[in-house]
Design a protein around this motif. Structure first.
Motif, PDB file in Angstrom:
ATOM      1  N   LYS A 132      86.622   4.688   9.819  1.00  0.00           N
ATOM      2  CA  LYS A 132      87.848   5.481   9.681  1.00  0.00           C
ATOM      3  C   LYS A 132      87.797   6.718  10.575  1.00  0.00           C
ATOM      4  N   ALA A 133      86.644   7.382  10.619  1.00  0.00           N
ATOM      5  CA  ALA A 133      86.495   8.566  11.462  1.00  0.00           C
ATOM      6  C   ALA A 133      86.630   8.193  12.934  1.00  0.00           C
TER       7      ALA A 133
ATOM      8  N   GLY B 295      93.376  10.207  18.051  1.00  0.00           N
ATOM      9  CA  GLY B 295      93.562  11.586  18.492  1.00  0.00           C
ATOM     10  C   GLY B 295      93.498  11.725  19.999  1.00  0.00           C
ATOM     11  N   GLY B 296      92.747  10.882  20.655  1.00  0.00           N
ATOM     12  CA  GLY B 296      92.636  10.926  22.117  1.00  0.00           C
ATOM     13  C   GLY B 296      93.800  10.296  22.837  1.00  0.00           C
TER      14      GLY B 296
END
Length: 52
Positions: A41-42, A49-50
């Motif tokens: 998940k992280a 996000g990138g």
């Protein structure tokens, strides 16, 4: 050889060890599974996000 009482104690001891090992194995399995799920998940959040 083992007497009936001694054999019963040995059997109880072995069953106790087997139960303990099974519990430790299951706990380890779920801890590793949760850690991997958290890492996945992280990683997904990091990748998403990138993209912005």
């Amino acid at each position: 050889m083992f007497s009936a009482v001694g054999g019963a104690h040995l059997l109880i001891l072995l069953l106790g060890w087997l139960v303990a090992l099974a519990v430790i194995g299951l706990v380890t399995y779920f801890v590793v599974r949760l850690a991997v799920l958290h890492a996945m998940k992280a990683h997904t959040r990091w990748v998403d996000g990138g993209k912005q």
